[in-house]
Design a protein around this motif. Structure first.
Motif, PDB file in Angstrom:
ATOM      1  N   SER A 159       0.398 -12.405  34.490  1.00 21.90           N
ATOM      2  CA  SER A 159       0.153 -11.731  35.765  1.00 21.90           C
ATOM      3  C   SER A 159       1.482 -11.442  36.461  1.00 21.90           C
ATOM      4  O   SER A 159       2.531 -11.957  36.071  1.00 21.90           O
ATOM      5  CB  SER A 159      -0.719 -12.600  36.666  1.00 21.90           C
ATOM      6  N   LEU A 160       1.411 -10.635  37.490  1.00 27.08           N
ATOM      7  CA  LEU A 160       2.581 -10.347  38.310  1.00 27.08           C
ATOM      8  C   LEU A 160       2.404 -11.090  39.626  1.00 27.08           C
ATOM      9  O   LEU A 160       1.652 -10.661  40.502  1.00 27.08           O
ATOM     10  CB  LEU A 160       2.717  -8.840  38.551  1.00 27.08           C
ATOM     11  N   ASP A 161       3.015 -12.263  39.734  1.00 29.82           N
ATOM     12  CA  ASP A 161       2.861 -13.122  40.917  1.00 29.82           C
ATOM     13  C   ASP A 161       1.395 -13.423  41.192  1.00 29.82           C
ATOM     14  O   ASP A 161       0.967 -13.499  42.352  1.00 29.82           O
ATOM     15  CB  ASP A 161       3.506 -12.456  42.138  1.00 29.82           C
ATOM     16  N   GLY A 162       0.604 -13.575  40.136  1.00 35.59           N
ATOM     17  CA  GLY A 162      -0.802 -13.892  40.283  1.00 35.59           C
ATOM     18  C   GLY A 162      -1.706 -12.688  40.375  1.00 35.59           C
ATOM     19  O   GLY A 162      -2.935 -12.831  40.328  1.00 35.59           O
ATOM     20  N   ALA A 163      -1.149 -11.507  40.512  1.00 36.58           N
ATOM     21  CA  ALA A 163      -1.959 -10.300  40.661  1.00 36.58           C
ATOM     22  C   ALA A 163      -2.360  -9.737  39.302  1.00 36.58           C
ATOM     23  O   ALA A 163      -1.569  -9.758  38.350  1.00 36.58           O
ATOM     24  CB  ALA A 163      -1.195  -9.247  41.450  1.00 36.58           C
ATOM     25  N   LEU A 164      -3.587  -9.239  39.219  1.00 34.37           N
ATOM     26  CA  LEU A 164      -4.032  -8.555  38.015  1.00 34.37           C
ATOM     27  C   LEU A 164      -3.456  -7.145  37.987  1.00 34.37           C
ATOM     28  O   LEU A 164      -3.174  -6.552  39.025  1.00 34.37           O
ATOM     29  CB  LEU A 164      -5.560  -8.504  37.981  1.00 34.37           C
ATOM     30  N   LYS A 165      -3.332  -6.611  36.780  1.00 35.52           N
ATOM     31  CA  LYS A 165      -2.698  -5.305  36.612  1.00 35.52           C
ATOM     32  C   LYS A 165      -3.779  -4.260  36.359  1.00 35.52           C
ATOM     33  O   LYS A 165      -4.470  -4.298  35.333  1.00 35.52           O
ATOM     34  CB  LYS A 165      -1.692  -5.359  35.461  1.00 35.52           C
ATOM     35  N   ILE A 166      -3.917  -3.344  37.305  1.00 36.18           N
ATOM     36  CA  ILE A 166      -4.988  -2.350  37.238  1.00 36.18           C
ATOM     37  C   ILE A 166      -4.492  -0.980  36.794  1.00 36.18           C
ATOM     38  O   ILE A 166      -5.291  -0.087  36.541  1.00 36.18           O
ATOM     39  CB  ILE A 166      -5.702  -2.227  38.589  1.00 36.18           C
ATOM     40  N   ALA A 167      -3.194  -0.809  36.676  1.00 37.56           N
ATOM     41  CA  ALA A 167      -2.620   0.439  36.181  1.00 37.56           C
ATOM     42  C   ALA A 167      -1.248   0.122  35.584  1.00 37.56           C
ATOM     43  O   ALA A 167      -0.569  -0.811  36.023  1.00 37.56           O
ATOM     44  CB  ALA A 167      -2.496   1.481  37.289  1.00 37.56           C
ATOM     45  N   ARG A 168      -0.864   0.893  34.598  1.00 33.89           N
ATOM     46  CA  ARG A 168       0.446   0.726  33.964  1.00 33.89           C
ATOM     47  C   ARG A 168       1.053   2.092  33.670  1.00 33.89           C
ATOM     48  O   ARG A 168       0.333   3.040  33.349  1.00 33.89           O
ATOM     49  CB  ARG A 168       0.324  -0.045  32.652  1.00 33.89           C
ATOM     50  N   ARG A 169       2.360   2.153  33.767  1.00 36.68           N
ATOM     51  CA  ARG A 169       3.033   3.372  33.326  1.00 36.68           C
ATOM     52  C   ARG A 169       2.923   3.507  31.814  1.00 36.68           C
ATOM     53  O   ARG A 169       2.908   2.510  31.089  1.00 36.68           O
ATOM     54  CB  ARG A 169       4.513   3.350  33.720  1.00 36.68           C
ATOM     55  N   GLY A 170       2.853   4.747  31.361  1.00 34.40           N
ATOM     56  CA  GLY A 170       2.949   5.001  29.940  1.00 34.40           C
ATOM     57  C   GLY A 170       4.408   5.014  29.514  1.00 34.40           C
ATOM     58  O   GLY A 170       5.326   5.036  30.343  1.00 34.40           O
ATOM     59  N   GLY A 171       4.615   4.988  28.212  1.00 33.94           N
ATOM     60  CA  GLY A 171       5.989   4.921  27.723  1.00 33.94           C
ATOM     61  C   GLY A 171       6.233   5.748  26.479  1.00 33.94           C
ATOM     62  O   GLY A 171       5.315   5.995  25.691  1.00 33.94           O
ATOM     63  N   SER A 172       7.453   6.186  26.321  1.00 30.24           N
ATOM     64  CA  SER A 172       7.901   6.900  25.125  1.00 30.24           C
ATOM     65  C   SER A 172       9.154   6.221  24.590  1.00 30.24           C
ATOM     66  O   SER A 172       9.921   5.619  25.355  1.00 30.24           O
ATOM     67  CB  SER A 172       8.217   8.366  25.435  1.00 30.24           C
ATOM     68  N   ILE A 173       9.352   6.323  23.289  1.00 29.99           N
ATOM     69  CA  ILE A 173      10.507   5.722  22.628  1.00 29.99           C
ATOM     70  C   ILE A 173      11.190   6.794  21.784  1.00 29.99           C
ATOM     71  O   ILE A 173      10.520   7.491  21.001  1.00 29.99           O
ATOM     72  CB  ILE A 173      10.092   4.542  21.734  1.00 29.99           C
ATOM     73  N   TYR A 174      12.499   6.914  21.924  1.00 33.90           N
ATOM     74  CA  TYR A 174      13.245   7.929  21.175  1.00 33.90           C
ATOM     75  C   TYR A 174      14.477   7.327  20.510  1.00 33.90           C
ATOM     76  O   TYR A 174      15.050   6.349  20.989  1.00 33.90           O
ATOM     77  CB  TYR A 174      13.703   9.067  22.108  1.00 33.90           C
ATOM     78  N   ARG A 175      14.852   7.966  19.403  1.00 36.19           N
ATOM     79  CA  ARG A 175      16.103   7.639  18.718  1.00 36.19           C
ATOM     80  C   ARG A 175      16.876   8.925  18.503  1.00 36.19           C
ATOM     81  O   ARG A 175      16.337   9.888  17.935  1.00 36.19           O
ATOM     82  CB  ARG A 175      15.832   6.971  17.369  1.00 36.19           C
TER      83      ARG A 175
END
Length: 366
Positions: A157-173
């Motif tokens: 958790s984040l300081d006890g808080a539940l996570k209801i949304a997250r950023r998406g991510g990309s990976i490049y080389r």
């Protein structure tokens, strides 16, 4: 043995088994330990599903599971870290490599399953490559999430808080190719891949958008072989995060149209969107369930946050499964030497998770 002692002992055992991504021996040992906890409860042996040489551990939960629990066994810490930083318990704080991200979450999962009324209707998936983007486990995650339709993620958790949304991510080389030359005799004949890498490192963050929360971060760079040779080859890794798919696609288009800043140097771009964003709408019903259960337990009201980092919950949300993340313990220091978890918060999370599972199985049956 008290409940606190047993869960602490389990946490110590799991943390002491080192599981860097790709360490077959360590992953197998950790899987064996978790199987000894879960198989008596779930009533069946865990299935090892190996994809491109990486083994993932699954309990399917029957033909139509009510809920899928997701966690990962791999950590970012190299083998040998446990000798330098062994598991320790000081008061309420437990420390050690991977204790927060996310071995405590797996201990919570096992303890909660022992408390629920119908554990055999619950699917469990423990992957082994989350820390490197879930490249081999993604299809498995998506398949099992679609089967269950409801997913609870045991990331911390984040300081006890539940996570209801997250950023998406990309990976490049970025693979950069120039021309080698003797740095002392005729450096002018060379074309430095390292110099081009430096240009890219400075330019790429300009693709970010602060107002939209989009970040573009060069993170790993390699170039050169010896001091007296103009580098012919260089490589750059880039991490991109965004709250919307449109933003990930915008940056992806720009990344794949990158050109070189240096004459006679080429730049090839590999990679792309890795995890789509997890939006709040997929978590609303499960957050309501968590708050209902917490109220019944007499716990403080459950807080909710949007998190910048991505998890396997991004994949489950993308296939339409209701998803709630961050059901692991309070603590801090993910991926860092000061990583720690609160043992008391682990007990709270066991009760919350068990209550949610019973509630969700009941909803499914009704």
């Amino acid at each position: 043995m008290t409940r606190r002692d047993r869960e602490t002992e389990r946490l110590a055992e799991l943390v002491t088994i080192e599981t860097p991504t790709g360490d077959a021996e360590g992953i197998a040992a950790a899987q064996g330990l978790v199987r000894s906890w879960l198989e008596p409860v779930l009533g069946e042996k865990g299935v090892i599903e190996t994809v491109d040489g990486i083994p993932h551990l699954l309990w399917p939960g029957g033909d139509a599971p009510s809920v899928l629990l997701i966690g990962h066994l791999d950590t970012v810490f190299p083998a040998g870290t446990i000798a330098e930083r062994p598991f320790r318990l000081e008061g309420d704080r437990a420390t050690g490599p991977g204790v927060f991200d996310m071995k405590a979450g797996i201990v919570i999962m096992a303890a909660a399953l022992e408390k629920v009324a119908r554990p055999r209707e619950i699917a469990v998936l423990l992957t082994s490559d989350e820390e490197v983007g879930s490249t081999t486990s993604r299809a498995l995650i998506e398949r099992e999430a679609a089967r269950a339709g409801t997913v609870l993620v045991l990331e911390p958790s984040l300081d006890g808080a539940l996570k209801i949304a997250r950023r998406g991510g990309s990976i490049y080389r970025l693979a950069i190719t120039g021309r080698a030359a003797h740095a002392g005799l005729e450096p002018w004949k060379g074309r430095s891949a390292l110099a081009e890498l430096a240009h890219q490192v400075l330019a790429l963050p300009q693709l970010a958008d602060d107002e939209r929360g989009t970040t573009v971060s060069p993170t790993v760079a390699q170039a050169g072989t010896v001091t007296n040779v103009i580098p012919e080859h260089a490589e750059l890794r880039v991490d991109v995060r965004a709250w919307t798919l449109d933003e990930l696609e915008r940056v992806d288009e720009r990344m794949h149209s990158l050109g070189a800043h240096t004459d006679d140097v080429s730049v090839e771009v590999f990679g792309g969107i890795n995890r789509p964003p997890m939006e709040e709408s997929v978590s609303a019903e499960l957050l309501a369930c968590a708050r209902r259960v917490a109220d019944a337990l007499g716990h403080p009201e459950v807080e909710a946050v949007s998190a910048g980092g991505a998890s396997d919950g991004n994949f489950t949300a993308a296939v339409g499964a209701r998803t709630l993340d961050g059901l692991g313990p309070r603590g801090a220091g993910a991926h860092a030497d000061h990583e720690w978890v609160s043992i008391a918060s682990m007990h709270e999370r066991v009760d919350l998770l068990a209550g949610m599972l019973d509630d969700l199985v009941g909803v499914r049956e009704g």
